[in-house]
Design a protein around this motif. Structure first.
Motif, PDB file in Angstrom:
ATOM      1  N   ASN A  26       0.801  -1.218   0.000  1.00 31.78           N
ATOM      2  CA  ASN A  26       0.000   0.000   0.000  1.00 31.78           C
ATOM      3  C   ASN A  26       0.834   1.269   0.000  1.00 31.78           C
ATOM      4  O   ASN A  26       0.297   2.357   0.222  1.00 31.78           O
ATOM      5  CB  ASN A  26      -0.938   0.009   1.211  1.00 31.78           C
ATOM      6  CG  ASN A  26      -1.932  -1.118   1.183  1.00 31.78           C
ATOM      7  OD1 ASN A  26      -1.622  -2.239   1.574  1.00 31.78           O
ATOM      8  ND2 ASN A  26      -3.130  -0.862   0.673  1.00 31.78           N
ATOM      9  N   TYR A  28       3.656   3.536  -2.290  1.00 34.93           N
ATOM     10  CA  TYR A  28       4.260   3.670  -3.611  1.00 34.93           C
ATOM     11  C   TYR A  28       4.848   5.068  -3.770  1.00 34.93           C
ATOM     12  O   TYR A  28       4.339   6.048  -3.216  1.00 34.93           O
ATOM     13  CB  TYR A  28       3.217   3.445  -4.717  1.00 34.93           C
ATOM     14  CG  TYR A  28       2.645   2.053  -4.708  1.00 34.93           C
ATOM     15  CD1 TYR A  28       3.217   1.034  -5.453  1.00 34.93           C
ATOM     16  CD2 TYR A  28       1.531   1.745  -3.919  1.00 34.93           C
ATOM     17  CE1 TYR A  28       2.698  -0.245  -5.435  1.00 34.93           C
ATOM     18  CE2 TYR A  28       1.005   0.471  -3.885  1.00 34.93           C
ATOM     19  CZ  TYR A  28       1.595  -0.523  -4.650  1.00 34.93           C
ATOM     20  OH  TYR A  28       1.090  -1.785  -4.624  1.00 34.93           O
ATOM     21  N   LEU A 120      -4.005   3.637  -0.350  1.00 36.68           N
ATOM     22  CA  LEU A 120      -2.574   3.552  -0.595  1.00 36.68           C
ATOM     23  C   LEU A 120      -1.945   4.881  -0.220  1.00 36.68           C
ATOM     24  O   LEU A 120      -2.618   5.913  -0.183  1.00 36.68           O
ATOM     25  CB  LEU A 120      -2.261   3.207  -2.054  1.00 36.68           C
ATOM     26  CG  LEU A 120      -2.529   4.280  -3.122  1.00 36.68           C
ATOM     27  CD1 LEU A 120      -1.688   3.999  -4.360  1.00 36.68           C
ATOM     28  CD2 LEU A 120      -4.000   4.319  -3.504  1.00 36.68           C
TER      29      LEU A 120
END
Length: 527
Positions: A26, A28, A120
């Motif tokens: 989750n 990035y 995320l």
């Protein structure tokens, strides 16, 4: 049968391999891609998996600073999952922090859908000071300047958006400041000190490097010759043309440039070019080395790695589906371009074939579009994909709208005879922002010869999954039905043009042997 949909087993993954192993991620950085998968079940049927061609699915990344990015469906397997991918989170400041991927499934025939989301976190790529900034020797009572721009790198920011700073200065020896990209040192007395140079981006992240500054007496400065090189690109497909730029400081007299591009071409040639261009013909990793020599025979070198990849085959696949392809006019048809791919950037233009407006989509995106064929006839819808250097491609599908009155000869009443639209009016205008309220006036007349029983009125924005219903109500013969329906646009609604669809459905009326079903459309624009 009434259905109630639900999205289950929604997950987010950093690779196909981890998706197969169900290892979720989750977090990035911008520029990284991810995959999601989910299933749709029917809660009214013991949570049975839905595998239905009438079910339209969509996934969109929404980030609080204002970023929206549609994911593309990249594969269809026989496992009941829907698979979507975003190749790279855009390298813009619209994407950062706690964000969500909203998934959506909708059955246009039933006007029913469901939405779910997965969280995320999107991180900024911090700036980097590339190479080693040389230690500096400055002469007392002489100002010294040094260009820092060759040493800065950042995936999101460049130019004036990258800010240099200096700290840790012993101001009894010298003062130091940075204006733009230029470091200026004003010496006060002899001695040495270590300063810290920092490079900061628009997100506030920074990289730091320490440099020793030595102040010497007049005539004793021995600042070494320094060289640095940059390139307009460091990777790409063969043949790869690269423009190099060199930076040289502390030279004595004229400079001679010696370039070695690492591919055996022009190796060792003294071109005396500060900023040459070079084309790498074949794939491979090449270390480009610049050696500079001044008139005092001082030398300095710098290097840069260029990665050249094999040229990919240019391929384009065009997909156009329609559902249904035949039915009574007015006929509602859902078109989809899901599965259209190209190794080149492409645009899509969908012509419905009835002289109405086209749907034009940029940025290599697949899309779904709803269109109503008002009049009977056979229509050829054509999707034109312009994939630039890959070519221009078309795909067509034929839609047949049948004359309902002709097909229904022998029936004394049709839906069109029973429901007579007076108005479908947008009371709050045609242009909106995400989160706004749309007020829709529904006004129709029961022109049948009997009471319309169990009438149900639905106002829907299919592509956004917004729906409001009224009823069931009974509408007397000759009576008007007037009601204002309020629709709230999702806060994450993407900019674009959307259809508002109003449907009237009632049970048998008099000697009309089919249910009444009438539809009317309006369009709004979300900015």
């Amino acid at each position: 049968m009434d259905h109630a949909y639900d999205i289950v087993n929604l997950g987010i993954y950093n690779s196909i391999e981890n998706m197969k192993l169900d290892i979720q991620d989750n977090v990035y950085y911008r520029g990284e891609g991810f995959y999601i998968k989910f299933q749709v079940v029917d809660k009214t049927d013991n949570n049975q998996l839905i595998i239905n061609p009438d079910l339209v699915t969509k996934a969109t990344l929404v980030s609080p600073p204002g970023g929206f990015a549609d994911l593309s469906e990249f594969q269809k397997l026989n496992d009941g999952y829907f698979y979507f991918n975003l190749p790279a989170i855009p390298l813009t400041h619209d994407f950062k922090g706690n964000s969500h991927v909203f998934t959506f499934a909708f059955n246009f025939k039933e006007n029913k859908g469901v939405e779910a989301k997965v969280e995320l976190s999107i991180l900024n790529n911090p700036p980097k000071i590339v190479g080693e900034i040389p230690d500096m020797t400055v002469q007392k009572q002489q100002a010294f300047t040094f260009d820092l721009s060759p040493y800065e790198s950042d995936l999101e920011d460049s130019g004036d958006d990258l800010l240099w700073g200096v700290s840790g200065v012993d101001q009894t020896l010298f003062t130091a400041s940075v204006v733009g990209k230029m470091l200026t040192i004003l010496p006060i007395k002899e001695g040495a000190d270590t300063i810290t140079l920092s490079l900061r981006d628009l997100d506030g992240d920074a990289d730091k490097q320490e440099v020793i500054v030595t102040v010497v007496g007049e005539g004793n400065a021995t600042q070494p010759l320094a060289a640095a090189i940059t390139a307009d690109k460091t990777s790409g497909e063969a043949p790869l043309a690269v423009q190099f730029t060199s930076y040289v400081s502390n030279q004595v007299g004229e400079i001679t440039y010696l370039w070695n591009f690492g591919d055996g071409v022009d190796a060792g040639v003294v071109a005396n070019q500060a900023n040459p261009a070079h084309t790498f013909a074949t794939a491979g990793k090449y270390t480009v080395v610049l050696t500079v020599v001044d008139e005092a025979q001082n030398t300095a070198t710098d290097s840069l790695v260029i990665e050249v990849k094999e040229k990919t085959t240019q391929e384009t696949t065009v997909v156009l589906t329609a559902s249904p392809t035949e039915g009574k006019a007015p006929l509602i048809v859902i078109f989809s371009t899901e599965g259209t791919t190209s190794t080149c950037v492409f645009t899509s233009d969908l012509d419905f074939g009835d002289g109405s407006n086209h749907v034009f989509v940029e940025e290599s995106k697949n899309f779904a579009a709803t269109h109503i064929y008002q009049n009977p006839g056979k229509y050829t819808a054509v999707l034109t994909v312009n994939a630039g250097t890959c070519g221009v491609f078309t795909k067509s599908v034929t839609v047949t709208a049948i004359d309902a009155d002709a097909e229904g000869q022998g029936k004394s009443v049709t839906s069109r005879d029973v429901v007579d639209w007076n108005r479908l009016q947008l009371l709050t205008g045609e242009e909106y922002s995400p989160g706004d309220i749309v007020a829709v006036l529904v006004d129709f007349y029961n022109d049948g010869d009997n009471e319309m029983q169990n009438a149900r009125i639905a106002v829907t924005i299919p592509e956004l999954g917004v729906r409001r219903t009224i009823g069931p109500v009974d509408i007397n013969e000759g009576a008007d039905f007037v009601e204002t329906v309020y629709l709230q646009l999702p806060a994450d609604a993407m900019p674009g043009v959307y259809d508002i669809m109003a449907t009237v459905h009632g049970d048998n009326v008099g000697n009309h042997d089919e249910d009444v079903h009438r539809i009317k459309f309006r369009q709004i624009t979300v900015n």
